[in-house]
Design an enzyme around this catalytic site. Structure first.
Site, PDB file in Angstrom:
ATOM      1  N   GLY A 206      -8.821   5.558  -7.514  1.00  0.00           N
ATOM      2  CA  GLY A 206      -7.535   4.908  -7.323  1.00  0.00           C
ATOM      3  C   GLY A 206      -7.672   3.611  -6.565  1.00  0.00           C
ATOM      4  N   GLY A 209      -5.729   1.949  -0.631  1.00  0.00           N
ATOM      5  CA  GLY A 209      -4.487   2.159   0.107  1.00  0.00           C
ATOM      6  C   GLY A 209      -3.613   3.268  -0.433  1.00  0.00           C
ATOM      7  CB  THR A 213      -9.593   7.523   3.461  1.00  0.00           C
ATOM      8  OG1 THR A 213     -10.216   6.458   2.762  1.00  0.00           O
ATOM      9  CG2 THR A 213     -10.406   7.888   4.678  1.00  0.00           C
ATOM     10  CD  GLU A 430       2.932   3.979 -21.227  1.00  0.00           C
ATOM     11  OE1 GLU A 430       2.574   5.107 -21.617  1.00  0.00           O
ATOM     12  OE2 GLU A 430       2.189   2.976 -21.285  1.00  0.00           O
TER      13      GLU A 430
HETATM   14  P1  ADP Z   1      -7.697   4.564   0.387  1.00  0.00           P
HETATM   15  O1  ADP Z   1      -8.769   5.418   0.984  1.00  0.00           O
HETATM   16  O2  ADP Z   1      -7.248   5.050  -0.951  1.00  0.00           O
HETATM   17  O3  ADP Z   1      -7.964   3.122   0.404  1.00  0.00           O
HETATM   18  P2  ADP Z   1      -6.281   5.415   2.725  1.00  0.00           P
HETATM   19  O4  ADP Z   1      -6.406   6.877   2.622  1.00  0.00           O
HETATM   20  O5  ADP Z   1      -7.202   4.730   3.644  1.00  0.00           O
HETATM   21  O6  ADP Z   1      -6.380   4.743   1.293  1.00  0.00           O
HETATM   22  O7  ADP Z   1      -4.766   5.081   3.071  1.00  0.00           O
HETATM   23  C1  ADP Z   1      -4.440   4.120   4.035  1.00  0.00           C
HETATM   24  C2  ADP Z   1      -3.209   4.515   4.784  1.00  0.00           C
HETATM   25  O8  ADP Z   1      -2.068   4.462   3.941  1.00  0.00           O
HETATM   26  C3  ADP Z   1      -3.247   5.934   5.295  1.00  0.00           C
HETATM   27  O9  ADP Z   1      -3.897   6.009   6.515  1.00  0.00           O
HETATM   28  C4  ADP Z   1      -1.772   6.268   5.399  1.00  0.00           C
HETATM   29  O10 ADP Z   1      -1.229   5.767   6.588  1.00  0.00           O
HETATM   30  C5  ADP Z   1      -1.168   5.510   4.251  1.00  0.00           C
HETATM   31  N1  ADP Z   1      -1.026   6.360   3.079  1.00  0.00           N
HETATM   32  C6  ADP Z   1      -1.610   6.175   1.876  1.00  0.00           C
HETATM   33  N2  ADP Z   1      -1.239   7.141   1.011  1.00  0.00           N
HETATM   34  C7  ADP Z   1      -0.418   7.968   1.669  1.00  0.00           C
HETATM   35  C8  ADP Z   1       0.283   9.167   1.317  1.00  0.00           C
HETATM   36  N3  ADP Z   1       0.199   9.700   0.082  1.00  0.00           N
HETATM   37  N4  ADP Z   1       1.045   9.749   2.270  1.00  0.00           N
HETATM   38  C9  ADP Z   1       1.126   9.224   3.494  1.00  0.00           C
HETATM   39  N5  ADP Z   1       0.488   8.124   3.885  1.00  0.00           N
HETATM   40  C10 ADP Z   1      -0.274   7.466   2.999  1.00  0.00           C
HETATM   41 ZN    ZN Z   2      -0.054   2.221 -24.732  1.00  0.00          ZN
END
Ligand code: ADP
Ligand code: ZN
Length: 608
Positions: A206, A209, A213, A430
């Site tokens: 994905g 953000g 993680t 879609e």
């Molecule tokens: P990635 O690892 O996909 O880049 P992260 O897990 O680091 O994204 O997400 C960054 C921050 O965004 C998290 O620490 C949280 O504060 C917020 N966040 C992202 N997705 C969610 C979610 N589904 N629910 C709550 N907070 C989220």
């Molecule tokens: Zn299509």
């Protein structure tokens, strides 16, 4: 995003350096003084030196510039400073004092060089240390030059991982997909008892953000097990072999703490397919990748319960070897949040914020398509900062609105934001795919969900599930798949009377099926012959090639015509579906059956 918890690598650094230099210089000074003291050197004034010489008390002297070292007849050492005086030599000769002379050795000069050299050495050591720390934080006691091969993973013991699935808003499917990992980590013996081989590697796919993680940490939190976190780029060092050593160390540590989780963020930094990239760094990366593959294969034979979660937004660049069974063979998508998820994420992050009761988070969610979870968390935070600046007692709708507009301006160049017109086209596209699926005869795959939330480079996605593992696909099914693929473009053309570029990959998909039908399955007028251009034994003439092209085109155009007719006849359903999609962004099969008054399809996928 994860970097926030790390201590700054520079903290205390320069201060330590200065301290080290001071200590070294200080001890050098004390040392020379001490050796002088041990030799019991006494300092004589020029006049008393002359007196000693005249009294024949002096055995020998060594003169270097104005500095004199000497030994008295009673073997006492002394030193002195002499004035420039040619008669001094005569005096020495007269009293038969042995003497030697050397060019003025500038001892301070040499000490200075020495100290400079030491300083340089210290600085080099310090730099190497910093390089090691940048981006990695100091993991598991790995400090200093001698632990280059130690992994820089940060270890979180269960007591410090407080995140659970409850803290991850939305992402329903991703959480479902990860549930059995939690069970495995909680009760590994349950699985080992029967010799079950559970997936050990899961790829979280994905855009940044969206909570990859967060999800990984939540798995650790749910399973209450240690969590090793590292970024793919942390493995790579200028020195060849270091990355591989770090991988080995990381897995060794994880096994020691099993059951445990390893989380590798941005795995594409090491996992890019081999042979790509230029320059010297790439040998090192390949070695690191190979080591990673070796370690993951070790899981199949070993019995330690370690699970590796890896995150990427570029699964397409990963080395195919990483995706083979036993390695990262399970993929969990962590897409941009849809409307409902956005509202839930906003709610999670607004939990500890004093919101004006007037605030309507659903409305904010509606106004933030294309925002990631991190963007939404940021939006709330910015609004709170703004409200605090103005000494407000509550965060108001206006604060949130300002913060949203700011974020959109900032994002403009980064993500492709869809205009309302774009969104409308995507929705009809879609809806076209989905409706064709729904109108297809019973034995084609049932629809699962439709969304206009972008995922990666695709603007929207229509998912369907194969009803059961299929060994035989009928010609009708294949034609059904082609028609569903063409439904998107057909709907666009029908509704807007213009065609966009949004259907490129649909055509690729449809063409591939058609081509396979003609060339591999003998499902065309060319008869039961295999034409496989990739295998030389089946070489065919250019005449045959154009026949194949003709057949493929015939298949595709007849499918496209059928699709257009179906959509035209069901225009009301198409409109209803597209408009609902615009409103809710994601629709699950059940909702669509209800919306369109269709008989729900039996879902065989679980029971048969
Ligand atoms: P990635 O690892 O996909 O880049 P992260 O897990 O680091 O994204 O997400 C960054 C921050 O965004 C998290 O620490 C949280 O504060 C917020 N966040 C992202 N997705 C969610 C979610 N589904 N629910 C709550 N907070 C989220
Ligand atoms: Zn299509």
């Amino acid at each position: 995003m994860k970097k926030t918890t790390q201590k700054s690598p520079i903290s205390g650094g320069p201060r330590n350096l200065v301290l080290a230099v001071l200590i070294v210089v200080g001890s050098l000074f004390v040392l020379t003084k001490l050796t002088d003291y041990a030799r019991q050197v006494k300092t004589l004034s020029y006049s008393s030196l002359l007196k000693h010489i005249e009294n024949n008390n002096v055995k020998s002297v060594h003169v270097s510039g104005q500095h004199v070292d000497g030994i008295l007849k009673n073997n006492e050492h002394f030193e002195s400073i002499i004035a420039y005086n040619p008669s001094f030599w005569d005096t020495l000769k007269q009293h038969e004092v042995e003497f030697s002379v050397s060019a003025p050795s500038n001892t301070w000069y040499f000490s200075f060089i020495g100290i400079l050299f030491l300083l340089l050495l210290l600085m080099a050591w310090y730099t190497v240390r910093q390089l090691r720390n940048v981006g990695g934080g100091s993991g598991s006691g790995s400090n200093g030059l001698f632990s280059m091969g130690k992994s820089k993973a940060k270890l979180f013991m269960p007591s410090t991982v407080k995140v659970t699935f409850k803290d991850v808003a939305g992402a329903v499917e991703a959480k479902e997909d990860l549930h059995d990992l939690v069970d495995f980590l909680k009760h590994p013996e349950k699985y080992q008892r029967l010799g079950a081989k559970i997936t050990r590697g899961v790829l979280l796919i994905g855009e940044p953000g969206n909570g990859k993680t967060l999800l990984a940490r939540a798995v650790a939190g749910e399973a209450n097990c240690p969590f090793f976190s590292i970024s793919g780029s942390d493995f790579i060092e200028v020195f060849v072999g270091v990355g591989a050593a770090r991988v080995r160390d990381l897995f060794a540590q994880a096994r020691k703490h099993a059951p445990s989780i390893i989380f590798i963020d941005e795995i594409d930094a090491v996992g890019r397919h081999r042979g790509s990239g230029l320059g010297g760094g790439h040998d090192e990366r390949e070695q690191t990748l190979n080591q990673l593959l070796t370690e993951m294969d070790g899981f199949q034979t070993g019995d330690s319960s370690v699970i590796v979660l890896a995150a990427t937004n570029r699964p397409d660049v990963l080395d195919k070897a990483l995706l083979r069974p036993g390695r990262f063979d399970r993929h969990v998508f962590v897409p941009y949040p849809d409307l409902t998820s956005r509202e839930q994420i906003l709610r999670v992050h607004a939990k500890n914020i004093k919101l004006d009761p007037e605030v309507d988070l659903l409305k904010i969610a509606r106004g933030t398509p294309g925002f990631s979870g991190a963007d939404l968390a940021n939006l709330i935070n910015e609004a709170a900062i703004n409200a605090s600046k103005n000494n407000q007692s509550l965060v108001t709708m206006q604060d949130l609105d300002i913060s949203r507009d700011k974020a959109i301006l900032g994002k403009e160049n980064k993500t492709m934001r869809q205009t309302p017109e774009d969104l409308k086209i995507t929705a009809f596209h879609e809806a076209g795919h989905a409706l064709i699926r729904l109108l297809m005869p019973e034995d084609s795959d049932p629809l699962y969900k439709v969304t206009i939330v972008p995922r990666g480079r695709a603007l929207g996605v229509t998912h369907w599930l194969p009803e059961r593992e299929k060994y035989h696909q009928s010609k009708d099914e294949l034609i059904g798949n082609i028609m569903a693929a063409l439904g998107g473009r057909a709907a666009e053309e029908l509704v807007f009377n213009k065609i966009t570029t949004g259907a490129g990959s649909d055509f690729q998909h449809a063409t591939k099926i058609a081509h396979d039908m003609v060339c591999s399955y003998g499902m065309s007028d060319l008869g039961p012959i295999i034409y496989n251009p990739n295998q030389q034994s089946f070489d065919y003439s250019s005449q045959t090639a154009s026949l194949i092209d003709q057949e493929v085109r015939k298949l595709l155009t007849s499918c496209y015509e059928k699709v257009t007719i179906m959509l035209r006849e069901n225009r009301d359903k198409l409109d209803t579906l597209a408009l609902k999609l615009l409103e809710k962004e994601t629709l699950y099969a059940q909702e669509i059956y209800e919306l369109l008054n269709l008989e729900p399809r039996v879902d065989h996928s679980i029971l048969s």
